[in-house]
Design a protein around this motif. Structure first.
Motif, PDB file in Angstrom:
ATOM      1  N   PRO A  51     -20.348 -14.846 -34.254  1.00  0.00           N
ATOM      2  CA  PRO A  51     -20.313 -13.504 -33.812  1.00  0.00           C
ATOM      3  C   PRO A  51     -19.919 -13.017 -32.635  1.00  0.00           C
ATOM      4  CG  PRO A  51     -22.219 -14.039 -34.501  1.00  0.00           C
ATOM      5  CD  PRO A  51     -20.985 -14.925 -34.496  1.00  0.00           C
ATOM      6  N   LEU A  52     -18.623 -12.012 -31.808  1.00  0.00           N
ATOM      7  CA  LEU A  52     -18.819 -11.966 -30.670  1.00  0.00           C
ATOM      8  C   LEU A  52     -18.444 -10.398 -30.656  1.00  0.00           C
ATOM      9  CD1 LEU A  52     -18.508 -12.117 -27.697  1.00  0.00           C
ATOM     10  CD2 LEU A  52     -16.498 -12.957 -28.140  1.00  0.00           C
ATOM     11  N   ASP A  53     -19.050  -9.097 -29.679  1.00  0.00           N
ATOM     12  CA  ASP A  53     -18.812  -7.781 -29.551  1.00  0.00           C
ATOM     13  C   ASP A  53     -18.091  -7.882 -27.861  1.00  0.00           C
ATOM     14  OD1 ASP A  53     -17.525  -5.310 -28.932  1.00  0.00           O
ATOM     15  OD2 ASP A  53     -19.921  -3.988 -28.955  1.00  0.00           O
ATOM     16  N   LEU A  54     -16.447  -7.913 -28.145  1.00  0.00           N
ATOM     17  CA  LEU A  54     -15.544  -8.681 -27.425  1.00  0.00           C
ATOM     18  C   LEU A  54     -15.546  -7.267 -25.719  1.00  0.00           C
ATOM     19  CD1 LEU A  54     -12.486  -9.464 -28.562  1.00  0.00           C
ATOM     20  CD2 LEU A  54     -13.042 -11.069 -27.265  1.00  0.00           C
ATOM     21  N   ARG A  55     -16.561  -6.164 -26.394  1.00  0.00           N
ATOM     22  CA  ARG A  55     -16.996  -4.873 -24.863  1.00  0.00           C
ATOM     23  C   ARG A  55     -18.017  -5.600 -24.290  1.00  0.00           C
ATOM     24  NH1 ARG A  55     -16.680  -0.164 -29.851  1.00  0.00           N
ATOM     25  NH2 ARG A  55     -18.807  -2.090 -30.389  1.00  0.00           N
ATOM     26  N   VAL A  60     -19.122 -12.158 -24.346  1.00  0.00           N
ATOM     27  CA  VAL A  60     -18.181 -12.776 -23.999  1.00  0.00           C
ATOM     28  C   VAL A  60     -18.588 -13.829 -23.053  1.00  0.00           C
ATOM     29  CG1 VAL A  60     -15.743 -12.561 -23.526  1.00  0.00           C
ATOM     30  CG2 VAL A  60     -16.687 -10.905 -24.793  1.00  0.00           C
ATOM     31  N   GLU A  61     -18.780 -13.470 -21.364  1.00  0.00           N
ATOM     32  CA  GLU A  61     -19.128 -15.268 -20.804  1.00  0.00           C
ATOM     33  C   GLU A  61     -19.903 -16.004 -21.630  1.00  0.00           C
ATOM     34  OE1 GLU A  61     -18.448 -16.312 -16.967  1.00  0.00           O
ATOM     35  OE2 GLU A  61     -17.750 -14.656 -17.488  1.00  0.00           O
ATOM     36  N   THR A  62     -21.164 -15.634 -22.622  1.00  0.00           N
ATOM     37  CA  THR A  62     -22.013 -16.467 -22.902  1.00  0.00           C
ATOM     38  C   THR A  62     -21.352 -17.414 -24.157  1.00  0.00           C
ATOM     39  OG1 THR A  62     -23.890 -14.778 -22.429  1.00  0.00           O
ATOM     40  CG2 THR A  62     -23.988 -17.341 -24.200  1.00  0.00           C
ATOM     41  N   PHE A  63     -20.514 -16.552 -24.683  1.00  0.00           N
ATOM     42  CA  PHE A  63     -19.432 -16.919 -25.402  1.00  0.00           C
ATOM     43  C   PHE A  63     -18.939 -18.394 -25.310  1.00  0.00           C
ATOM     44  CE2 PHE A  63     -15.568 -17.156 -28.225  1.00  0.00           C
ATOM     45  CZ  PHE A  63     -15.401 -17.299 -29.299  1.00  0.00           C
ATOM     46  N   PHE A  64     -17.495 -18.351 -24.173  1.00  0.00           N
ATOM     47  CA  PHE A  64     -16.776 -19.400 -23.600  1.00  0.00           C
ATOM     48  C   PHE A  64     -17.801 -20.154 -23.076  1.00  0.00           C
ATOM     49  CE2 PHE A  64     -13.583 -15.203 -24.285  1.00  0.00           C
ATOM     50  CZ  PHE A  64     -12.588 -16.273 -24.974  1.00  0.00           C
ATOM     51  N   ASP A  65     -19.147 -20.182 -22.584  1.00  0.00           N
ATOM     52  CA  ASP A  65     -19.680 -20.717 -22.104  1.00  0.00           C
ATOM     53  C   ASP A  65     -19.632 -22.132 -23.275  1.00  0.00           C
ATOM     54  OD1 ASP A  65     -18.758 -20.702 -19.444  1.00  0.00           O
ATOM     55  OD2 ASP A  65     -20.802 -19.362 -19.322  1.00  0.00           O
ATOM     56  N   ARG A  66     -20.355 -21.656 -24.406  1.00  0.00           N
ATOM     57  CA  ARG A  66     -20.430 -21.710 -25.118  1.00  0.00           C
ATOM     58  C   ARG A  66     -20.312 -22.673 -25.926  1.00  0.00           C
ATOM     59  NH1 ARG A  66     -23.351 -18.842 -30.253  1.00  0.00           N
ATOM     60  NH2 ARG A  66     -23.327 -20.430 -32.781  1.00  0.00           N
ATOM     61  N   VAL A  67     -18.779 -22.059 -26.577  1.00  0.00           N
ATOM     62  CA  VAL A  67     -17.461 -22.837 -26.967  1.00  0.00           C
ATOM     63  C   VAL A  67     -17.633 -24.205 -26.202  1.00  0.00           C
ATOM     64  CG1 VAL A  67     -14.759 -23.225 -27.731  1.00  0.00           C
ATOM     65  CG2 VAL A  67     -16.691 -21.265 -27.954  1.00  0.00           C
ATOM     66  N   ALA A  68     -16.844 -23.844 -25.163  1.00  0.00           N
ATOM     67  CA  ALA A  68     -16.385 -25.177 -23.778  1.00  0.00           C
ATOM     68  C   ALA A  68     -17.724 -26.289 -23.793  1.00  0.00           C
ATOM     69  CB  ALA A  68     -16.635 -24.799 -22.543  1.00  0.00           C
ATOM     70  N   GLU A  69     -18.556 -26.119 -24.201  1.00  0.00           N
ATOM     71  CA  GLU A  69     -20.220 -26.874 -23.840  1.00  0.00           C
ATOM     72  C   GLU A  69     -20.060 -27.888 -25.800  1.00  0.00           C
ATOM     73  OE1 GLU A  69     -25.037 -27.056 -24.140  1.00  0.00           O
ATOM     74  OE2 GLU A  69     -24.231 -25.368 -23.495  1.00  0.00           O
ATOM     75  N   ARG A  70     -19.839 -27.344 -26.514  1.00  0.00           N
ATOM     76  CA  ARG A  70     -19.477 -27.959 -27.677  1.00  0.00           C
ATOM     77  C   ARG A  70     -18.559 -28.413 -28.121  1.00  0.00           C
ATOM     78  NH1 ARG A  70     -21.396 -24.681 -33.771  1.00  0.00           N
ATOM     79  NH2 ARG A  70     -20.979 -27.023 -35.118  1.00  0.00           N
ATOM     80  N   TYR A  71     -17.489 -28.431 -27.355  1.00  0.00           N
ATOM     81  CA  TYR A  71     -16.730 -28.418 -28.215  1.00  0.00           C
ATOM     82  C   TYR A  71     -15.944 -29.524 -26.896  1.00  0.00           C
ATOM     83  CZ  TYR A  71     -16.850 -25.995 -32.476  1.00  0.00           C
ATOM     84  OH  TYR A  71     -16.874 -25.695 -33.409  1.00  0.00           O
ATOM     85  N   THR A 106      -8.723  -3.589 -22.445  1.00  0.00           N
ATOM     86  CA  THR A 106      -9.942  -4.686 -21.935  1.00  0.00           C
ATOM     87  C   THR A 106     -10.385  -5.397 -22.194  1.00  0.00           C
ATOM     88  OG1 THR A 106      -9.934  -1.786 -21.323  1.00  0.00           O
ATOM     89  CG2 THR A 106     -11.412  -3.699 -20.553  1.00  0.00           C
ATOM     90  N   ALA A 107     -10.471  -5.277 -23.233  1.00  0.00           N
ATOM     91  CA  ALA A 107     -11.150  -6.359 -23.709  1.00  0.00           C
ATOM     92  C   ALA A 107     -10.109  -7.616 -23.884  1.00  0.00           C
ATOM     93  CB  ALA A 107     -11.447  -6.469 -25.596  1.00  0.00           C
ATOM     94  N   PRO A 108      -8.900  -7.623 -24.130  1.00  0.00           N
ATOM     95  CA  PRO A 108      -8.488  -9.268 -23.952  1.00  0.00           C
ATOM     96  C   PRO A 108      -8.695 -10.086 -22.269  1.00  0.00           C
ATOM     97  CG  PRO A 108      -6.609  -8.458 -24.742  1.00  0.00           C
ATOM     98  CD  PRO A 108      -8.291  -6.658 -24.662  1.00  0.00           C
ATOM     99  N   LEU A 109      -8.084  -8.659 -21.645  1.00  0.00           N
ATOM    100  CA  LEU A 109      -8.548  -9.076 -20.001  1.00  0.00           C
ATOM    101  C   LEU A 109      -9.694  -9.554 -19.862  1.00  0.00           C
ATOM    102  CD1 LEU A 109      -8.423  -9.187 -16.930  1.00  0.00           C
ATOM    103  CD2 LEU A 109      -8.806  -6.742 -16.863  1.00  0.00           C
ATOM    104  N   THR A 110     -11.268  -8.735 -20.487  1.00  0.00           N
ATOM    105  CA  THR A 110     -12.231  -9.739 -20.378  1.00  0.00           C
ATOM    106  C   THR A 110     -12.505 -10.896 -20.853  1.00  0.00           C
ATOM    107  OG1 THR A 110     -13.380  -7.452 -20.792  1.00  0.00           O
ATOM    108  CG2 THR A 110     -14.372  -8.787 -20.979  1.00  0.00           C
ATOM    109  N   ALA A 111     -11.968 -10.839 -22.140  1.00  0.00           N
ATOM    110  CA  ALA A 111     -12.011 -13.144 -22.375  1.00  0.00           C
ATOM    111  C   ALA A 111     -11.008 -13.599 -22.394  1.00  0.00           C
ATOM    112  CB  ALA A 111     -11.262 -12.614 -23.827  1.00  0.00           C
ATOM    113  N   SER A 112      -9.961 -13.077 -21.272  1.00  0.00           N
ATOM    114  CA  SER A 112      -8.751 -14.352 -19.938  1.00  0.00           C
ATOM    115  C   SER A 112      -9.835 -15.031 -18.773  1.00  0.00           C
ATOM    116  CB  SER A 112      -8.043 -13.546 -19.863  1.00  0.00           C
ATOM    117  OG  SER A 112      -7.210 -12.673 -21.095  1.00  0.00           O
ATOM    118  N   LEU A 113     -10.972 -13.237 -18.146  1.00  0.00           N
ATOM    119  CA  LEU A 113     -11.452 -13.771 -17.279  1.00  0.00           C
ATOM    120  C   LEU A 113     -12.936 -14.875 -17.721  1.00  0.00           C
ATOM    121  CD1 LEU A 113     -11.366 -10.376 -15.665  1.00  0.00           C
ATOM    122  CD2 LEU A 113     -10.427 -12.610 -15.031  1.00  0.00           C
TER     123      LEU A 113
END
Length: 250
Positions: A51-55, A60-71, A106-113
């Motif tokens: 689950p994630l609120d892209l706003r 969002v930062e925590t989510f991508f760190d979690r994915v990269a760390e896990r996989y 804005t959300a795609p920009l946030t996710a991409s960053l």
């Protein structure tokens, strides 16, 4: 299995176009993580849901760190989350239209960053999910169209700034048949009638959008960046043609 061993994130991947994209990446051999605010009603293949609120930039930062760390890596980000209700400009205040722009630009920009350093390490790619609403007038969804136009421009700038480590491209979608199509076009007869306005005679299927996204993320597209791929079944028949040919027999 051209994406075997790779990891892909699909935002808004719990239903509709997003679920079609997630399944296509899984068929291509990728490990897929999907995110949205609400859990999918039915599982999307073998994709992991988080689950994630892209706003929320911190989340969002925590989510991508979690994915990269896990996989151990992140190869592709598909910025699919988005959408809009039908709302003429004069019928909605600035705050409502701003929320549409926030979700679709804005959300795609946030996710991409947030994904940038992980994608850079993997020499990965970003696929933006755009819309024909961003390249033609979009009455009733003007804020959405403006956001999608901005998304295409954002992708082109990202493709220059983040090259050569990260490729960035956009899929420009026309109408797609999903579980929500009846809400937009009416019953099955209405959906079919709308489909007949497309040169190819039907709406796209989510799986077809998924295959196009897989192509842009794959080694086959290694020299494609900053591009906009039209996936709209041939576009829209210009309205003036019917009037211009009304008396062609005479």
């Amino acid at each position: 299995m051209e994406l075997d061993g790779r990891v892909a994130v699909v935002t808004g991947g719990t239903r509709g176009v997003g679920a079609g994209i997630a399944r296509a990446f899984e068929r291509a051999g990728a490990t897929v993580v999907i995110c949205a605010r609400r859990e999918p009603e039915v599982p999307v293949g073998g994709a992991e849901f988080i689950p994630l609120d892209l706003r929320d930039p911190d989340a969002v930062e925590t989510f991508f760190d979690r994915v990269a760390e896990r996989y151990g890596r992140l190869d592709t980000l598909v910025n699919n989350a988005g959408g809009t209700p039908y709302r003429p400009l004069a019928d909605g205040g600035p705050a409502r239209h701003a929320r549409v722009i926030e979700l679709n630009l804005t959300a795609p920009l946030t996710a991409s960053l947030a994904a940038h350093r992980h994608l850079r390490a993997a020499r990965g790619s970003i696929v933006m999910i755009g819309s024909v609403s961003g390249v033609r007038p979009s009455p009733g969804s003007a804020a959405y169209g403006a956001a999608k136009a901005g998304l295409d421009s954002l992708a082109r700038s990202m493709a220059v700034e983040w090259a050569p480590e990260i490729r960035v491209n956009t899929l420009v979608l026309g109408m797609v048949r999903t579980e929500l199509s009846p809400l937009h076009y009416g019953d099955e007869e209405g959906v079919a009638a709308v489909g007949r306005t497309v040169p190819l005679g039907r709406l796209a299927e989510p799986a077809e959008i998924g295959e196009a996204a897989v192509f842009l993320a794959s080694p086959r597209a290694a020299y494609i960046s900053g591009a906009s791929l039209l996936v709209h079944g041939g576009g829209e028949r210009p309205a003036f043609l019917d009037a211009a040919t009304a008396n062609k027999e005479a």
